[in-house]
Design a protein around this motif. Structure first.
Motif, PDB file in Angstrom:
ATOM      1  N   THR A   1      48.172  17.745  10.509  1.00 44.26           N
ATOM      2  CA  THR A   1      47.577  16.767   9.704  1.00 44.26           C
ATOM      3  C   THR A   1      46.187  16.260   9.622  1.00 44.26           C
ATOM      4  N   HIS A   2      45.514  16.982  10.527  1.00 41.98           N
ATOM      5  CA  HIS A   2      44.022  16.879  10.617  1.00 41.98           C
ATOM      6  C   HIS A   2      43.332  18.200  10.744  1.00 41.98           C
ATOM      7  N   GLY A   3      43.846  19.214  10.455  1.00 40.85           N
ATOM      8  CA  GLY A   3      43.319  20.614  10.652  1.00 40.85           C
ATOM      9  C   GLY A   3      42.125  20.941  10.214  1.00 40.85           C
ATOM     10  N   ASP A   4      41.826  20.152   8.845  1.00 44.72           N
ATOM     11  CA  ASP A   4      40.540  20.504   8.270  1.00 44.72           C
ATOM     12  C   ASP A   4      39.349  19.529   8.474  1.00 44.72           C
TER      13      ASP A   4
ATOM     14  N   PRO B   1      46.288   8.017  11.600  1.00 41.73           N
ATOM     15  CA  PRO B   1      44.940   7.971  12.407  1.00 41.73           C
ATOM     16  C   PRO B   1      44.182   8.556  11.124  1.00 41.73           C
ATOM     17  N   VAL B   2      43.071   7.793  11.056  1.00 43.09           N
ATOM     18  CA  VAL B   2      41.660   8.311  10.372  1.00 43.09           C
ATOM     19  C   VAL B   2      40.573   8.446  11.187  1.00 43.09           C
ATOM     20  N   PHE B   3      40.011   9.594  11.379  1.00 39.07           N
ATOM     21  CA  PHE B   3      38.956   9.775  12.496  1.00 39.07           C
ATOM     22  C   PHE B   3      37.691   9.566  11.638  1.00 39.07           C
ATOM     23  N   VAL B   4      36.913   8.835  12.089  1.00 37.53           N
ATOM     24  CA  VAL B   4      35.362   8.586  11.651  1.00 37.53           C
ATOM     25  C   VAL B   4      34.587   9.102  12.876  1.00 37.53           C
ATOM     26  N   ASP B   5      33.334   9.960  12.522  1.00 39.43           N
ATOM     27  CA  ASP B   5      32.521  10.239  13.501  1.00 39.43           C
ATOM     28  C   ASP B   5      31.887   9.380  14.230  1.00 39.43           C
ATOM     29  N   ILE B   6      31.532   9.780  15.532  1.00 42.81           N
ATOM     30  CA  ILE B   6      30.935   8.915  16.448  1.00 42.81           C
ATOM     31  C   ILE B   6      29.172   8.673  16.333  1.00 42.81           C
ATOM     32  N   ASP B   7      28.819   7.763  16.733  1.00 42.41           N
ATOM     33  CA  ASP B   7      27.169   7.762  16.873  1.00 42.41           C
ATOM     34  C   ASP B   7      26.768   8.599  18.031  1.00 42.41           C
ATOM     35  N   PRO B   8      25.727   9.370  18.068  1.00 40.36           N
ATOM     36  CA  PRO B   8      25.403  10.470  19.206  1.00 40.36           C
ATOM     37  C   PRO B   8      24.984   9.812  20.534  1.00 40.36           C
ATOM     38  N   ARG B   9      24.634   8.551  20.444  1.00 41.93           N
ATOM     39  CA  ARG B   9      23.794   7.956  21.492  1.00 41.93           C
ATOM     40  C   ARG B   9      24.852   6.867  22.123  1.00 41.93           C
ATOM     41  N   SER B  10      25.352   6.047  21.330  1.00 40.53           N
ATOM     42  CA  SER B  10      26.451   5.202  22.117  1.00 40.53           C
ATOM     43  C   SER B  10      27.880   5.976  22.121  1.00 40.53           C
ATOM     44  N   PHE B  11      28.193   7.022  21.740  1.00 35.59           N
ATOM     45  CA  PHE B  11      29.474   7.640  21.849  1.00 35.59           C
ATOM     46  C   PHE B  11      30.519   6.785  21.220  1.00 35.59           C
ATOM     47  N   ASN B  12      30.066   5.515  20.560  1.00 35.56           N
ATOM     48  CA  ASN B  12      31.205   4.822  19.982  1.00 35.56           C
ATOM     49  C   ASN B  12      31.315   4.988  18.464  1.00 35.56           C
ATOM     50  N   LEU B  13      32.188   4.644  17.573  1.00 42.34           N
ATOM     51  CA  LEU B  13      32.337   4.707  16.206  1.00 42.34           C
ATOM     52  C   LEU B  13      31.102   4.645  15.489  1.00 42.34           C
ATOM     53  N   ASP B  14      30.582   5.415  14.592  1.00 40.69           N
ATOM     54  CA  ASP B  14      29.335   5.199  13.895  1.00 40.69           C
ATOM     55  C   ASP B  14      29.652   4.249  12.788  1.00 40.69           C
ATOM     56  N   LEU B  15      29.392   2.894  12.976  1.00 47.35           N
ATOM     57  CA  LEU B  15      29.473   1.871  12.061  1.00 47.35           C
ATOM     58  C   LEU B  15      29.132   2.322  10.514  1.00 47.35           C
ATOM     59  N   ASP B  16      28.113   3.202  10.304  1.00 47.97           N
ATOM     60  CA  ASP B  16      27.737   3.248   8.905  1.00 47.97           C
ATOM     61  C   ASP B  16      28.642   4.085   8.272  1.00 47.97           C
ATOM     62  N   GLN B  17      29.546   4.842   8.924  1.00 44.11           N
ATOM     63  CA  GLN B  17      30.709   5.713   8.216  1.00 44.11           C
ATOM     64  C   GLN B  17      31.932   5.133   7.991  1.00 44.11           C
ATOM     65  N   ILE B  18      32.054   4.085   8.454  1.00 43.14           N
ATOM     66  CA  ILE B  18      33.496   3.590   8.242  1.00 43.14           C
ATOM     67  C   ILE B  18      33.826   3.003   7.102  1.00 43.14           C
ATOM     68  N   GLU B  19      32.920   2.362   6.415  1.00 42.45           N
ATOM     69  CA  GLU B  19      33.361   2.124   4.995  1.00 42.45           C
ATOM     70  C   GLU B  19      33.719   3.007   3.983  1.00 42.45           C
ATOM     71  N   ALA B  20      33.083   4.087   4.079  1.00 34.55           N
ATOM     72  CA  ALA B  20      33.521   5.178   3.234  1.00 34.55           C
ATOM     73  C   ALA B  20      34.999   5.654   3.534  1.00 34.55           C
ATOM     74  N   ALA B  21      35.562   5.431   5.001  1.00 35.16           N
ATOM     75  CA  ALA B  21      37.024   5.942   5.299  1.00 35.16           C
ATOM     76  C   ALA B  21      37.891   5.147   4.823  1.00 35.16           C
TER      77      ALA B  21
ATOM     78  N   VAL C   1      45.227   3.961   9.873  1.00 37.43           N
ATOM     79  CA  VAL C   1      44.461   3.185  10.906  1.00 37.43           C
ATOM     80  C   VAL C   1      42.993   4.149  11.188  1.00 37.43           C
ATOM     81  N   ILE C   2      41.802   3.327  11.092  1.00 40.60           N
ATOM     82  CA  ILE C   2      40.647   3.933  11.299  1.00 40.60           C
ATOM     83  C   ILE C   2      40.218   4.093  12.716  1.00 40.60           C
ATOM     84  N   THR C   3      40.253   5.071  13.539  1.00 44.27           N
ATOM     85  CA  THR C   3      39.693   5.045  14.773  1.00 44.27           C
ATOM     86  C   THR C   3      38.692   6.048  15.201  1.00 44.27           C
TER      87      THR C   3
END
Ligand SMILES: *Cc1c(COP(=O)(O)O)cnc(C)c1O
Length: 364
Positions: free
Chosen positions: A322-325, A100-120, A79-81
């Protein structure tokens, strides 16, 4: 001047005459579980959100857990979040046995960076759980298109955004299921714990009701492993009163954020409303390299402030194995520089001036 993060006492004084007689009437009616106010609140919340079904439960955490179970999340699924949220967004994924698979956030909205989701997205990805962090809606249209393209589900964590809008719909009403929390600090809050799931899907709504009531379709016959997760009658009474005030309270939060934005421009990075929906400012969160100094001066001046969130989820001890690296540089940077200032529908203009004065003092 002592200023709390959220002035629940002032809110109680304002609503007391409406809430107290309604609570006393419910106490005397003695229908404490599955009572008429719970059913009425569900109907009113569904109408407010513009959806067919609203199902109340015991907390926002339960809402997420039950929503994930309802769409069939299980061991082996991903689950991507977002890593920049309250822990329940991801702990509930683990409770289902999934990762859970964590994708980085957008620095201005603080929400998920939509451009990085597809790669995950991998063949194991079953759902995306965006959080409308601090009350700002994620851009749901592109996110939903991405989910449809890959045949995965969209569960909105709207715990901080009840009453926000996106594309003409209420927050939570866009995904397969929207989940919210009535924890006392949320924009619509109870006098204890509570949660809600909203959906337009009849089948999911039925599944949610089964899961929330011991996995039972017919009383004392249990089809699946379920939960005891209910909103109680007293909280429903309080929420029915407070729902009527939600829009005006959110409007006041937006007005306060506008004043902060004007006064703090150039001093700190003020929150960025991306214009894709109505931000309801669950938190008013600034960024500054001198965050610790601002925090100290505010605290010394008896002005509350808080770091939401000091430790991103991928760096939490519970995820070390599970996510140490995992490295998510934008999230890690924001966690070092963010500070939330008091915001409350009850905040007075003179208090805002006082807070702004203290921030200025910290930076000069
Ligand atoms: C508050 C919150 C939750 C959990 O809600 P509870 O009612 O406290 O269980 C989940 N996700 C987010 C983003 C929250 O802010």
């Amino acid at each position: 001047m002592n200023i709390p993060m959220l002035d629940l006492k002032a809110e109680y004084a304002l609503l007391r005459e409406e809430i107290e007689p309604a609570v006393v009437a419910a106490l005397a009616a003695c229908q404490y579980i599955n009572g008429p106010n719970v059913r009425a609140f569900e109907a009113e919340a569904a109408a407010y959100a513009g959806v067919k079904h609203a199902i109340a439960c015991a907390s926002g955490t339960d809402a997420l857990l039950i929503a994930l179970r309802a769409i069939g999340i299980k061991a082996g699924d991903e689950v991507i979040t977002t890593p920049f949220t309250f822990v329940a967004t991801a702990s509930t994924v683990v409770m289902c046995g999934a990762k859970p698979v964590f994708v980085d956030i957008d620095p201005r909205s603080f929400n998920l960076d939509l451009d990085q989701i597809e790669a995950a997205i991998t063949p194991r990805t079953r759902a995306i759980v965006p959080v409308h962090l601090f009350g700002q809606p994620v851009q749901l249209a592109p996110l939903k298109a991405l989910c449809e393209k890959h045949g995965i589900r969209l569960i909105e964590d709207a715990a901080q955004s009840f009453g926000a809008d996106y594309g003409g719909r209420k927050s939570g009403a866009y995904g397969d299921i929207g989940c919210t929390s009535f924890y006392p600090s949320k924009n619509l809050s109870a006098f204890g714990d509570g949660g809600l799931m909203i959906t337009d899907d009849d089948q999911l709504a039925a599944e949610i009701r089964v899961l929330a009531s011991h996995g039972s379709r017919v009383r004392y016959h249990h089809h699946v492993l379920g939960y005891n997760s209910r909103l109680d009658e007293i909280q429903a009474v309080i929420l029915r009163v407070k729902l009527k005030h939600l829009d005006s309270f959110n409007a006041r939060r937006i007005a306060i954020a506008d004043s902060y934005n004007k006064e703090l421009a150039g001093l700190v990075e003020t929150p960025f409303a991306d214009g894709h929906g109505r931000h309801v400012y669950h938190q008013y969160t600034i960024l500054s390299d001198r965050r610790d100094m601002i925090q100290k001066v505010l605290t010394d001046s008896a002005i509350a402030c808080a770091v939401y969130y000091p430790v991103p989820l991928h760096q939490q001890e519970m995820f070390a194995a599970t996510h140490g690296d995992v490295r998510l540089p934008v999230t890690e940077d924001v966690a070092r520089r963010c500070l939330s200032l008091p915001i409350s529908p009850m905040l007075k203009n003179e208090q805002i001036r006082h807070i702004v004065g203290a921030v200025r003092q910290a930076l000069t």
